[in-house]
Scaffold this motif. Structure first.
Motif, mmCIF file in Angstrom:
data_model
loop_
_atom_site.group_PDB
_atom_site.id
_atom_site.type_symbol
_atom_site.label_atom_id
_atom_site.label_comp_id
_atom_site.label_asym_id
_atom_site.label_seq_id
_atom_site.Cartn_x
_atom_site.Cartn_y
_atom_site.Cartn_z
ATOM 1 N N ARG A 1 0.841 -1.196 0.000
ATOM 2 C CA ARG A 1 0.000 0.000 0.000
ATOM 3 C C ARG A 1 0.878 1.249 0.000
ATOM 4 N NH1 ARG A 1 -1.277 3.337 3.818
ATOM 5 N NH2 ARG A 1 -0.494 1.966 5.454
ATOM 6 N N LYS A 2 1.892 1.257 0.859
ATOM 7 C CA LYS A 2 2.801 2.402 0.917
ATOM 8 C C LYS A 2 3.527 2.588 -0.408
ATOM 9 C CE LYS A 2 3.648 2.551 5.887
ATOM 10 N NZ LYS A 2 4.664 2.432 6.960
ATOM 11 N N HIS A 3 3.907 1.482 -1.035
ATOM 12 C CA HIS A 3 4.578 1.537 -2.332
ATOM 13 C C HIS A 3 3.658 2.152 -3.388
ATOM 14 C CE1 HIS A 3 7.338 0.390 -5.498
ATOM 15 N NE2 HIS A 3 6.345 -0.200 -6.135
ATOM 16 N N ARG A 4 2.396 1.717 -3.397
ATOM 17 C CA ARG A 4 1.427 2.280 -4.347
ATOM 18 C C ARG A 4 1.231 3.768 -4.090
ATOM 19 N NH1 ARG A 4 -1.354 -2.449 -3.277
ATOM 20 N NH2 ARG A 4 -2.709 -1.355 -1.814
ATOM 21 N N GLU A 5 1.106 4.132 -2.795
ATOM 22 C CA GLU A 5 0.929 5.547 -2.454
ATOM 23 C C GLU A 5 2.146 6.362 -2.886
ATOM 24 O OE1 GLU A 5 0.194 5.607 1.746
ATOM 25 O OE2 GLU A 5 -1.891 4.933 1.531
ATOM 26 N N ALA A 6 3.341 5.814 -2.680
ATOM 27 C CA ALA A 6 4.563 6.516 -3.081
ATOM 28 C C ALA A 6 4.616 6.682 -4.599
ATOM 29 C CB ALA A 6 5.799 5.766 -2.584
ATOM 30 N N GLU A 7 4.211 5.643 -5.338
ATOM 31 C CA GLU A 7 4.182 5.739 -6.799
ATOM 32 C C GLU A 7 3.166 6.788 -7.252
ATOM 33 O OE1 GLU A 7 3.418 1.817 -8.288
ATOM 34 O OE2 GLU A 7 5.551 1.282 -8.274
ATOM 35 N N GLU A 8 1.992 6.789 -6.609
ATOM 36 C CA GLU A 8 0.976 7.782 -6.965
ATOM 37 C C GLU A 8 1.467 9.191 -6.651
ATOM 38 O OE1 GLU A 8 -2.440 6.523 -4.764
ATOM 39 O OE2 GLU A 8 -2.865 4.834 -6.086
ATOM 40 N N GLU A 9 2.128 9.334 -5.507
ATOM 41 C CA GLU A 9 2.660 10.642 -5.132
ATOM 42 C C GLU A 9 3.748 11.081 -6.119
ATOM 43 O OE1 GLU A 9 4.835 12.814 -1.352
ATOM 44 O OE2 GLU A 9 3.846 10.891 -1.051
ATOM 45 N N ALA A 10 4.597 10.138 -6.512
ATOM 46 C CA ALA A 10 5.645 10.456 -7.489
ATOM 47 C C ALA A 10 5.021 10.867 -8.820
ATOM 48 C CB ALA A 10 6.571 9.253 -7.677
ATOM 49 N N GLU A 11 3.988 10.155 -9.250
ATOM 50 C CA GLU A 11 3.305 10.507 -10.492
ATOM 51 C C GLU A 11 2.662 11.885 -10.384
ATOM 52 O OE1 GLU A 11 0.592 7.339 -11.333
ATOM 53 O OE2 GLU A 11 2.199 5.922 -11.828
ATOM 54 N N ALA A 12 2.082 12.187 -9.218
ATOM 55 C CA ALA A 12 1.476 13.503 -9.015
ATOM 56 C C ALA A 12 2.538 14.594 -9.041
ATOM 57 C CB ALA A 12 0.720 13.541 -7.686
ATOM 58 N N ILE A 13 3.683 14.329 -8.434
ATOM 59 C CA ILE A 13 4.776 15.309 -8.438
ATOM 60 C C ILE A 13 5.270 15.530 -9.857
ATOM 61 C CG2 ILE A 13 7.183 15.658 -7.732
ATOM 62 C CD1 ILE A 13 6.437 14.296 -5.073
#
Length: 159
Positions: free
Chosen positions: A61-73
């Motif tokens: 879950r944290k990995h997915r959130e980090a990927e989503e955050e990276a994509e948003a950035i």
């Protein structure tokens, strides 16, 4: 009495001693203790497995959130880059337009100044030529009066 009889008697005595010392109970309790130990180990293994699965799910879950955050950035950075590119392009076009207008204004001023200089030089030449002609052809008071009138007229036409 043969040997089979004594073997039977020995077996009965041995079995009696084993029962009297309570070996079957001790053996059963040892097996029960071992089964309880194995059961506890299985429960602990099951608990550890569930904990590991929980941790794995949390890390995923944290990995997915980090990927989503990276994509948003990255998306935000692209938007900002496009915005800055547009602003820079607009500022550059504005600067070019102002410099072009300034250059055109300077050129127009230079043309006006050059035209004024040419007119002044032409006037000076005309005055000098007229003065020379009048000096040669007209003399005396009439010449002085004509010269003064001509200079006034030329001066009023220039301004």
């Amino acid at each position: 009495m043969d040997a089979t009889f004594w073997a039977l008697v020995g077996l009965i005595i041995f079995t009696g001693i084993i029962v009297w010392v309570k070996v079957p109970g001790k053996l059963a309790s040892a097996l029960d203790a071992r089964a309880d130990g194995i059961r506890k180990e299985l429960d602990e293994a099951r608990r550890l497995r569930e904990e590991a699965q929980s941790l794995l799910a949390e890390y995923q879950r944290k990995h997915r959130e980090a990927e989503e955050e990276a994509e948003a950035i990255i998306a935000e950075a692209k938007r900002e880059a496009e915005l800055l590119t547009g602003q820079t392009e607009a500022a550059l076009n504005d600067l070019i337009a102002r410099r072009t207008k300034l250059a055109e204004t300077k050129i127009a001023m230079a043309e006006t100044q050059a035209l004024a200089e040419v007119k002044a030089r032409a006037t000076d030449v005309a005055i000098t030529a007229a003065e020379a002609i009048l000096r040669d052809k007209v003399s005396g008071k009439v010449a002085d009066k004509l010269m003064a009138d001509s200079i006034k007229e030329v001066g009023s036409r220039i301004n």
